[in-house]
Write an enzyme that holds these catalytic residues in place. Structure first.
Site, mmCIF file in Angstrom:
data_model
loop_
_atom_site.group_PDB
_atom_site.id
_atom_site.type_symbol
_atom_site.label_atom_id
_atom_site.label_comp_id
_atom_site.label_asym_id
_atom_site.label_seq_id
_atom_site.Cartn_x
_atom_site.Cartn_y
_atom_site.Cartn_z
ATOM 1 N N LYS A 54 0.811 -1.228 0.000
ATOM 2 C CA LYS A 54 0.000 0.000 0.000
ATOM 3 C C LYS A 54 0.841 1.274 0.000
ATOM 4 O O LYS A 54 0.385 2.325 -0.470
ATOM 5 C CB LYS A 54 -0.924 0.006 1.214
ATOM 6 C CG LYS A 54 -2.096 -0.960 1.122
ATOM 7 C CD LYS A 54 -3.207 -0.409 0.265
ATOM 8 C CE LYS A 54 -4.474 -1.237 0.394
ATOM 9 N NZ LYS A 54 -5.578 -0.671 -0.406
ATOM 10 N N SER A 306 0.956 -9.498 -0.774
ATOM 11 C CA SER A 306 0.639 -8.088 -0.568
ATOM 12 C C SER A 306 1.093 -7.500 0.755
ATOM 13 O O SER A 306 1.357 -6.307 0.843
ATOM 14 C CB SER A 306 -0.869 -7.870 -0.732
ATOM 15 O OG SER A 306 -1.598 -8.740 0.123
#
Length: 339
Positions: A54, A306
């Protein structure tokens, strides 16, 4: 509808952020490769700054504003965790204030990290309430809202992870990524279509938070009516966005994964890769296993790991049952899989 990004925007994002962020390694497991009958490569964004991909989108978003002379004095964001940390870290990097709006079920470890980066954290009973509050806050003077996924600059930033991986590894046959709001998966699609046009791009989300799957089947965005409860908290978004959805409709395949499979693959990836990996990305291995069972052996797959931020409560739930006594067996004879 916002502007849909293209591969050129991913390349520009990479140029903006590559000196600030880590170029994370690609790892693999010889044992897993032998079980799958394929070479499975993992882009380890769990080793990224803040422990998740992110930071790429948030840093690109603010770096572009600075580039254009439009950097505000304050930013706001709504997030279940990793985006909150990313915005807090990126804001601190650029010397501006950040306020994060989240639901009360935010992972405690992600909440603590967000505050440690200097951001103010405001909690609400539900995610929709937090989403309403952030829109109101964004109307404040010299304030910019950094959305979690549904923005050209966020998607372009997230796409830099796949861009790096494909530059480092070259030819792959399939690329897999988890789907929450769709930012990482959409960015991964852009990078893969440009660099490896013949490779499949495949997504996965929790069956308990299957808004993207329902949307793809309906051909229009379908929002969940309830707050999803899943081990894959990073993918517990109520709906994808209009910008991400346009790109997600170009995917080659998409899987819904049940909670048992999420726990199973989280345990096995921890064991095989010796990395601290979030259930949200471990979930994607269920899609990889299905692809492997239905694909002639000897191919190469790239999996986007991720993040690696897991609360104690999530870890306890993941390890309620020991799945390491049951290794994955892929049966190529009839195209089925046994787990």
């Amino acid at each position: 509808m916002g502007k849909t990004p293209d591969f050129d925007s991913v390349k520009k994002a990479s140029a903006r952020i590559n000196e600030v962020l880590k170029r994370t390694p690609i790892v693999e497991s010889t044992l897993l490769n032998s079980w799958m009958g394929h070479r499975i490569l993992f882009k380890a964004e769990c080793l990224q700054t803040i422990g998740a991909f992110k930071i790429r989108g948030a840093m690109n978003f603010l770096a572009k504003l600075k580039e254009e002379g439009r950097l505000p004095s304050k930013v706001v964001a709504n997030s279940s965790g990793n985006h909150a940390q990313a915005v807090a870290y990126a804001a601190a990097h650029f010397g501006i204030k950040a306020t994060i709006f989240a639901s009360e079920n935010i992972s405690p470890i992600k909440a603590a990290a967000t505050k440690s980066y200097g951001a103010e954290l405001k909690l609400f009973a539900t995610r929709p309430e937090a989403d309403i509050a952030v829109k109101e806050a964004a109307e404040g003077a010299d304030t910019v809202w950094i959305p979690p996924f549904n923005h050209e600059d966020i998607i372009a930033g997230q796409g830099t992870a796949a861009l790096e991986a494909l530059e480092d590894e070259g030819d792959v046959d399939a690329v897999f990524a988890p789907c929450g709001g769709g930012g990482l998966l959409a960015g991964t699609l852009l990078a893969t279509r440009a660099l490896q046009p013949n490779a499949l791009v495949i997504g996965a989300e929790p069956a308990e938070a299957n808004d993207a799957s329902l949307s793809l089947q309906a051909g229009e965005i379908v929002a969940l009516e309830h707050t999803p409860v899943t081990l894959a908290d990073g993918a517990a978004t109520p709906s994808v966005g209009d910008v991400t959805f346009e790109l997600l409709q170009q995917l080659d395949d998409f899987y819904e994964v049940d909670e048992l499979q999420i726990a199973y693959w989280t345990q096995w990836l921890h064991h095989l890769l010796k990395l601290h990996i979030e259930p949200t990305c471990a979930m994607t291995m269920a899609a990889v296993a299905s692809w492997a069972a239905n694909t002639p052996p000897g191919k190469t797959a790239l999996v986007m790991l991720s993040g690696g931020n897991i609360s104690q409560a999530s870890m306890a739930a993941i390890w309620e049952q020991d799945f390491l006594l049951q290794p994955p067996i892929i049966d190529f004879d009839d195209g089925t899989e046994e787990l």
